[in-house]
Scaffold this motif. Structure first.
Motif, PDB file in Angstrom:
ATOM      1  N   GLN A 112       0.819  -1.206   0.000  1.00 31.07           N
ATOM      2  CA  GLN A 112       0.000   0.000   0.000  1.00 31.07           C
ATOM      3  C   GLN A 112       0.858   1.264   0.000  1.00 31.07           C
ATOM      4  O   GLN A 112       0.416   2.309  -0.465  1.00 31.07           O
ATOM      5  N   LEU A 113       2.074   1.185   0.537  1.00 31.97           N
ATOM      6  CA  LEU A 113       2.919   2.380   0.606  1.00 31.97           C
ATOM      7  C   LEU A 113       3.252   2.923  -0.779  1.00 31.97           C
ATOM      8  O   LEU A 113       2.981   4.097  -1.065  1.00 31.97           O
ATOM      9  N   GLY A 115       1.686   2.266  -3.398  1.00 30.65           N
ATOM     10  CA  GLY A 115       0.397   2.557  -4.014  1.00 30.65           C
ATOM     11  C   GLY A 115      -0.078   3.958  -3.703  1.00 30.65           C
ATOM     12  O   GLY A 115      -0.499   4.704  -4.586  1.00 30.65           O
ATOM     13  N   TRP A 116       0.002   4.333  -2.432  1.00 29.10           N
ATOM     14  CA  TRP A 116      -0.414   5.689  -2.070  1.00 29.10           C
ATOM     15  C   TRP A 116       0.504   6.730  -2.683  1.00 29.10           C
ATOM     16  O   TRP A 116       0.069   7.837  -3.036  1.00 29.10           O
ATOM     17  N   GLY A 119      -0.460   7.210  -6.155  1.00 28.25           N
ATOM     18  CA  GLY A 119      -1.745   7.894  -6.133  1.00 28.25           C
ATOM     19  C   GLY A 119      -1.615   9.402  -6.080  1.00 28.25           C
ATOM     20  O   GLY A 119      -2.586  10.126  -6.354  1.00 28.25           O
ATOM     21  N   GLY A 120      -0.424   9.896  -5.746  1.00 27.53           N
ATOM     22  CA  GLY A 120      -0.199  11.342  -5.768  1.00 27.53           C
ATOM     23  C   GLY A 120      -0.434  11.957  -7.132  1.00 27.53           C
ATOM     24  O   GLY A 120      -0.817  13.136  -7.230  1.00 27.53           O
ATOM     25  N   VAL A 232      -6.568   8.594  -6.715  1.00 26.35           N
ATOM     26  CA  VAL A 232      -5.736   8.700  -5.506  1.00 26.35           C
ATOM     27  C   VAL A 232      -5.617   7.374  -4.766  1.00 26.35           C
ATOM     28  O   VAL A 232      -4.503   6.901  -4.495  1.00 26.35           O
ATOM     29  N   PRO A 233      -6.716   6.713  -4.392  1.00 21.36           N
ATOM     30  CA  PRO A 233      -6.575   5.462  -3.649  1.00 21.36           C
ATOM     31  C   PRO A 233      -6.420   4.224  -4.521  1.00 21.36           C
ATOM     32  O   PRO A 233      -6.176   3.126  -4.003  1.00 21.36           O
ATOM     33  N   ALA A 236      -3.221   1.857  -4.250  1.00 20.42           N
ATOM     34  CA  ALA A 236      -3.204   1.125  -2.982  1.00 20.42           C
ATOM     35  C   ALA A 236      -4.287   0.048  -2.957  1.00 20.42           C
ATOM     36  O   ALA A 236      -4.080  -1.053  -2.421  1.00 20.42           O
TER      37      ALA A 236
END
Length: 394
Positions: A112-113, A115-116, A119-120, A232-233, A236
């Motif tokens: 998820q790291l 991924g976020w 997502g920026g 954005v999400p 993640a």
């Protein structure tokens, strides 16, 4: 990067009405940006040291900001083209450096790291749309560009200390292991990402215009904001799904969903279809990029991030040119063609699933204890189907 590369889409209508930019010149500026993106990606291939340089990262961030601030200083379409070309090159270098850094430094961490982080880009898209919605009644096209430059300054400060990928120990890697041959899987992956570049950019360029033809004026810009918010999400989220599914299966699913999202405005029309399309498109295009780049890293193909980004860039250049003859009949046919191309990308991803090496095997050679110690940190993780984290297919 999300602001610097994509703010042009919501500013373009203002430049048409206030700066005298013709439709043809507007399309040329978009193409210049795509060409610049390819140049930046090729630079990462031909000079891999650039991908590991903090100076290059910081210089690219500053250059991207400067191109935004310089857009209102001229009325020359040629100069605008040069600025957008430079912005594209800087965007590609920022993305390649950042993605390589994620794949290197966050290996072994929860997926998820990264991924976020990716997502920026979606956050930048959403911010660019919200910025234009807020400035529409109080500023002209010049103010929009300067406001976007100010926003990139703030985001540059936040990303200033990102650490690029560390250089690997070449001698140790050669002495201890030989990477398995993964050319046929990388070839299918490259073909899929190339086709995705064609289909994605057609939708990314004309989706708002297509919606504007069928729905009230606010829906087009609102859909653009929704694309960013959904993006954005999404990386993640796709990473979490990777705990259950293999990476090739995830890529196939994401591409099929994206194709459906692109086809909706062309086949159905209306406000509801437009907003659903925005969510499906925004919720997949960054996920596709993350899954693809992680797959390239898992296959340990040399310079995979830069090579895949270059193929994606070529697709982006070809996409608008390929559908240009269809635009005389509106945007529906162009979006339908884009959906079919994305389905072709899904077919290539399906081929990728055949015999995919989920668990990589490294052929070891005799090495001294010192050589083994030097290569322990440089070698990619081999356990599990994910190069970013154990037990994850991302």
């Amino acid at each position: 990067m999300g602001v610097g590369r994509f703010v042009y889409t919501p500013i373009l209508p203002l430049m048409h009405t206030q700066a005298g930019l013709s439709a043809g010149s507007g399309a040329n500026l978009a193409t210049a940006n795509y060409v610049g993106y390819l140049v930046g990606a090729l630079a990462g291939i031909l000079a891999p040291a650039l991908v590991r340089s903090r100076t290059v990262l910081r210089g690219s961030l500053l250059m991207l900001t400067a191109t935004l601030a310089a857009m209102p200083l001229t009325h020359s379409a040629a100069m605008w083209g040069v600025l957008r070309l430079v912005a594209g090159a800087a965007s590609a270098l920022v993305f390649v450096v950042a993605a390589s850094s994620l794949l290197h430094h966050l290996r072994g961490h929860p997926p998820q790291l990264p991924g976020w982080a990716i997502g920026g880009v979606g956050a930048g898209i959403a911010l660019s749309g919200l910025l234009l919605l807020g400035l529409r009644s109080v500023a002209d096209w010049r103010g929009a560009w300067w406001a976007s430059a100010a926003l990139t300054v703030l985001l540059t400060v936040g990303s200033w200390n990102l650490r690029p990928e560390a250089a690997a120990s070449v001698s140790g890697e050669k002495s201890e292991s030989t990477a398995p041959r993964t050319h046929r899987w990388f070839g299918a992956l490259f073909a899929s990402y190339f086709l995705e570049g064609i289909g994605y950019i057609v939708a990314g360029t004309f989706l708002v215009a297509a919606i504007d033809q069928q729905s009230p004026g606010w829906v087009g810009v609102g859909a653009w904001v929704l694309v960013g918010l959904a993006a954005v999400p999404s990386p993640a989220l796709w990473a979490r799904l990777g705990r259950r599914w293999s990476r090739p299966g995830l890529l196939l699913a994401a591409l099929v969903v994206q194709a459906a999202g692109i086809a909706l405005p062309a086949l159905i029309g209306g406000t509801a279809a437009a907003l659903i399309s925005a969510v499906l498109f925004g919720g997949t295009f960054l996920g596709v990029s993350m899954i693809t780049l992680a797959t390239g890293a898992h296959l340990r193909f040399p310079r995979s991030v830069a090579l895949l980004t270059a193929g994606y860039s070529v697709g982006q250049i070809l996409g608008p040119v390929a559908v240009a003859p269809l635009l005389h009949h509106g945007y529906r046919q162009a979006l339908s063609a884009a959906a079919l191309v994305v389905l072709a990308a899904a077919a290539a991803a399906a081929v990728l699933r055949i015999g995919f090496p989920h668990h990589m095997v490294v052929v070891r050679h005799t090495a001294t204890p010192r050589q083994r110690e030097s290569t322990q940190d440089a070698r990619p993780a081999t356990a599990g189907p994910d190069a970013l984290a154990p037990h994850s297919a991302n």
